[in-house]
Motif scaffolding. Structure first.
Motif, short mmCIF file in Angstrom:
data_model
loop_
_atom_site.label_atom_id
_atom_site.label_comp_id
_atom_site.label_asym_id
_atom_site.label_seq_id
_atom_site.Cartn_x
_atom_site.Cartn_y
_atom_site.Cartn_z
N ARG A 1 -16.04 20.21 26.35
CA ARG A 1 -15.68 19.14 25.40
C ARG A 1 -15.99 19.57 23.96
O ARG A 1 -15.23 19.25 23.04
N HIS A 2 -17.10 20.29 23.76
CA HIS A 2 -17.37 20.86 22.44
C HIS A 2 -16.25 21.83 22.05
O HIS A 2 -15.74 21.82 20.94
N LYS B 1 -13.21 22.12 23.14
CA LYS B 1 -11.89 21.51 22.93
C LYS B 1 -11.77 20.90 21.52
O LYS B 1 -10.76 21.10 20.85
N GLU C 1 -22.41 16.84 19.40
CA GLU C 1 -22.28 15.71 20.31
C GLU C 1 -23.34 14.70 19.92
O GLU C 1 -24.52 15.04 19.81
N SER D 1 -20.11 10.91 21.97
CA SER D 1 -18.85 11.46 21.46
C SER D 1 -19.06 12.89 20.97
O SER D 1 -20.15 13.26 20.54
N ASP E 1 -13.65 13.69 20.53
CA ASP E 1 -13.46 13.30 21.93
C ASP E 1 -14.43 12.15 22.18
O ASP E 1 -15.63 12.37 22.32
N SER F 1 -10.19 12.79 26.47
CA SER F 1 -10.60 13.51 27.68
C SER F 1 -10.62 12.56 28.87
O SER F 1 -10.71 13.01 30.01
#
Lengths: 157, 739
Positions: B566-567, B569, B596, B600, B626, B689
């Motif tokens: 997620r980081h 992306k 993060e 989020s 995200d 996501s």
């Protein structure tokens, strides 16, 4: 005695000549849409119109507005006369503030709207640099990008 | 004239200390109590947050403070969607400050009534505030409203109410419930063509047992969530009609201006108010333990008279402390102590012993004030055996409890009037707002009319609880191939948000420890709390490591984030959108940071240049977030813009310094913030996501400082290791190639 009109209504107030217009409007007349932010003309939350021109009311003594026409956020739509769109009773600049979903906490926005309304009257099609120089109000929620978009949209309307 | 001193409630170190009384864990069914206390005519609460009348008007009660984050709208959307309501029928109300709507209920008590779907229980258990502390509070903070109240309470309430309306319709129409459908605030029986409005069914539905574990919708079934619906609080904010705490007004109102001890924690010694009392409109001069106040028939008169009061405060051991002393103490603390464990992985100390190369850097950030646009204020009408309160607060119930406690009244005798907040940012949570609430209450107790106490901008700035000043020493170890092998971090505390100082990067040995950072300066949460300072530190130092390793800072991050998709992306999306690695305008540079926080993931890329006076100009910030999924994408964008500009104000200009024990800054010229001319273009990319919803009020603030200083390094070769940026002089002396 201080005598001046606010939103078309004449007020005769038994107050000190040096009382800032901001506090006369808020505490003496009881219109609370005009906000106290800094007290030193730095933030612009207290902006009203005197004869159509934006001024920072927190440093404007009532002696300086004797006999003049003051417009606050509550009277803006009427003062601009006939520009009301939907919902009824809003000036174009106020409607643009809804269309662009500008206010967050909203505390500075009365002053921001009064400043932009007066600015656009004098600069109907401003550049970004002119906006930077002309609009110096503080918004801690950071609505500036949306304010800029709304100014350009109003200029192009 | 001397006035006897009233008992003074000293601020306690516990959030909301003194108000955690009178809470009963067992209680009558929640919505039946709401029906008794909060309805008129045909209105019926179907569940605790949802009231429906005969004409099918649906009122949703939102138990959080609206500070511009759009929470009234977002939470109402969540309940309305699960209810299958017609958004046009929805009316939104601020839930009153009664224990029925306390946070404790929202996360635990509510679960007791309906049961929270199993999938959501982890959210309940990792609530931003310990349950014991929130039981009788109504805190809005920690970017938690959508994540917890929304996902647990509001959606569940909507789904439960829908089930009860379906059940009422099945009984009324004598048809099986599975033949019924809901749409736009109506229950339909398609086989017979019959349709009933929720309003027609409300009275029957309110008598039914709420279902346990109502099923929530899949995202594909949403009709309201996910849309950029206009915020309901905006119209009142463009015509002057929105009421903030400071707008409380009555004809018999009095106004108080106050002077608090300029050195934190000292007491009032003497007061001579002879001259002040001769001024027009002045009613009284009130002496309190740590302050004095002038009460007059207008705020301006009170403030003028305050300046004429001749007062002294007791001397204190803190009278000679200045920022340089605090800096020296922090440096000494870091030199002499190894601190206590925050995180230890592998053996960083040993790795530093054998390293081929070591990089060391010292970072620091100053204290910061919140400077919300609405100066702190509180109006109290004390009536002997009861009180009414008007103030902007991030915790209505806690604030009402605080007034009760100071005034010696039962909580049931304090009526609280909730208003919009003219900015919060942490300033209006318990403890941080206690000095205005306590003093306003004590002053008002001397009168039988409403008294509005207003902190001037100077009072607000000089009597805040500040974002802590923090020092951080870093060391990184490299092997002979220039690979980083150890991350060694020592910083001054306290830790308020565990994990904020941790890094997602795959560095084998990590030692992160905290030393004492306590001073006499009061501290408290400031938008994004520890993440604001820690992200500047960690995302700057990782940039330094990348440069030492000779790898492009974007690629370096991507390489070390293999376990954190997620980081990765959000970095990829932001880099592509910002044109990272492509030809930039001459004299411009891009700086990156990612963090993060509050659930989020946010990457920001700042495009920076120097103007002709060699001052930094931030042209554009490209942000990818995200946040799982967006309840209202326009509110998401607005919060990102807001968070970036708030963080940029701090990075560029923000600095509260201490001189002779007191705060040196007083108003905006001394504490400059971003204005139109210094506000960058902001481009927001929402990465969906599909994970649980993340927070939004805070996560955009942390990365911006490092994004800007990382760009300045590329531009000038100068590494900014202490904020604010305006304290540094720059020149295009030694630019680093943007690789």
């Amino acid at each position: 005695m201080a005598t001046f009109k606010v939103n078309g209504i004449e007020h005769i107030l038994d107050i000190e000549p040096e009382m800032p217009l901001l506090w006369a409007i808020r505490d003496e007349i009881g219109l609370t849409g005009t906000k106290f932010g800094c007290g030193i003309a730095s933030c612009g939350a207290c902006t009203v119109h005197i004869n159509g021109k934006a001024v920072r009311s927190c440093v404007t003594p009532v002696s300086a507005v004797e006999g003049q026409e003051i417009t606050t956020i509550e009277g803006l739509a009427v003062a601009l006369g006939g520009t009301a769109t939907s919902p009824p009773g809003l000036a174009a600049v106020q409607q643009a503030w809804i269309d662009h979903q500008i206010p967050q906490c909203g505390y500075c926005q009365s002053g921001m709207i009064m400043a932009v309304s007066s600015f656009l009257a004098e600069n109907p099609n401003p550049s970004d640099a002119e906006i930077d120089a002309g609009i110096t109000n503080i918004c801690r929620c950071g609505s500036y990008p949306r304010v800029r978009k709304a100014i350009h949209a109003l200029a192009n309307a | 004239m001397k006035v006897s001193r009233r008992r003074f409630i000293v601020s306690t170190a516990v959030v909301g200390g003194g108000v955690l009384i009178g809470y009963s864990a067992t209680r009558p069914s929640r919505h039946s109590r709401a029906n008794k206390e909060l309805t008129k005519g045909s209105e019926r609460f179907i569940t605790s947050f949802i009231k429906i009348d005969k004409e099918n008007e649906i009122t949703i009660f939102v138990p959080h403070s609206e500070m511009g984050q759009g929470i009234h709208t977002a939470l109402s959307m969540m309940a309305a969607d699960e209810l299958d309501a017609n958004w046009e029928d929805i009316k939104i109300e601020q839930a009153p400050a009664i224990d029925l709507f306390a946070n404790g209920d929202l996360v635990k008590g509510f679960a007791g009534e309906f049961g929270v779907p199993d999938a959501l229980m982890p959210l309940v258990n990792m609530s931003a505030f310990p349950i014991a502390e929130i039981m009788n509070l109504q805190i809005t903070g920690g970017s938690s409203s959508v994540r917890y109240t929304g996902e647990t309470a509001m959606r569940t309430a909507g789904a439960a109410a829908r089930n009860m309306l379906l059940e009422a319709a099945a009984i009324r129409l004598s048809v099986p419930i599975d033949e019924l459908t809901t749409e736009l605030s109506h229950v339909n029986h398609n086989a017979s063509g019959q349709s009933m409005s929720y309003g027609q069914l409300a009275a029957d539905a309110a008598l039914l047992e709420p279902p346990k574990n109502p099923t929530l919708k899949d995202r594909s079934q949403f009709t309201i969530m996910g849309r950029a619906i206009s915020r309901n609080d905006i119209p009142a904010k463009v015509d002057g009609s929105a009421m903030f705490g400071i707008d409380a007004h009555s004809d018999d109102m009095l106004f108080a201006a106050i002077k608090l001890a300029p050195v934190f924690g000292t007491k009032l010694a003497s007061v001579d108010a002879t001259e002040a009392l001769t001024l027009r409109g002045v009613k009284r001069v009130i002496e309190l333990e740590d302050s004095f106040a002038v009460v007059a028939d207008s705020y301006w008169r009170a403030k003028n008279a305050l300046a004429l009061v001749d007062a002294t405060f007791e001397a204190s051991e803190n009278d000679s402390i200045s920022s340089s002393d605090i800096d020296a103490r922090f440096s000494k603390e870091l030199d002499e102590n190894n601190g206590s464990k925050d995180k230890e992985v592998g053996d960083a100390e040993a790795e530093l012993e054998v390293a081929a190369d070591i990089l060391e850097a010292n970072y620091r950030v100053p204290y910061l004030a919140h400077a919300a646009m609405e100066p702190m204020n509180c109006t109290v009408h004390f009536k002997g055996d009861a009180a009414e309160v008007w103030t902007s607060t991030q915790d209505a119930l806690g604030t009402a409890g605080r007034v009760a406690s100071v005034a010696g009244l039962p909580e049931s005798k304090v009526t609280f009037h909730q208003t919009y907040c003219g900015g919060g940012f942490g300033r209006r949570v318990p403890l941080l707002n206690s000095n205005v609430i306590d003093h306003a209450t004590l002053i008002a107790m001397e009168f039988d009319v409403p008294v509005k106490t207003i902190f001037s901008r100077e009072d607000d700035m000089q009597q805040d609880h500040y974002r802590p000043a923090v020092h951080n020493n870093f060391k990184a170890a490299f092997d002979v191939n220039n690979n980083v092998t150890a991350w060694h971090s020592r910083f001054t505390g306290p830790i308020s948000v565990p994990g904020a100082s941790h890094i997602p990067y795959a560095i084998e040995n990590q030692s992160i420890r905290v030393v004492d950072g306590k001073t006499h300066v009061p501290i408290g949460p400031w938008r994004s709390v520890d993440h604001t300072q820690q992200t500047f530190f960690t995302e700057s130092f990782i940039d330094e490591i990348a440069n030492r390793a000779g790898v492009n800072p974007y690629q370096f991050r991507i390489n070390l984030l293999q376990a954190h998709p997620r980081h990765r992306k959000v970095l990829e999306v932001a880099a592509e959108a910002a044109g990272y690695g492509e030809n930039l305008q001459e004299g411009h540079a891009l700086g990156i940071a990612v963090q993060e926080s509050f659930g989020s993931f946010v990457a920001e890329i700042a495009e920076v240049s120097l103007n002709k006076d060699n001052q930094p100009v931030v042209h554009k910030v490209t942000c990818a977030i995200d946040c799982g999924w967006a309840v209202n994408p326009d509110i998401v964008e607005a919060q990102i813009e807001s968070g970036i500009i708030f963080g940029l104000s701090a990075a560029m200009y923000g600095e509260i310094t201490i001189e002779n024990g007191r705060v040196a800054q007083g108003n905006f010229p001394d504490y400059e913030v971003v204005r139109m001319a210094s506000s960058p273009k902001i481009e927001v990319h929402i990465v969906e996501s599909g994970g649980a919803p993340g927070g939004l009020g805070e996560p955009a603030t942390p990365p911006i400082a490092a994004a800007v200083t990382n760009a300045l390094y590329i531009l000038t070769g100068q590494r900014v290791r202490d904020l604010p940026i305006m304290n540094h002089e720059f020149s295009i002396g030694n630019p680093v190639a943007q690789v």
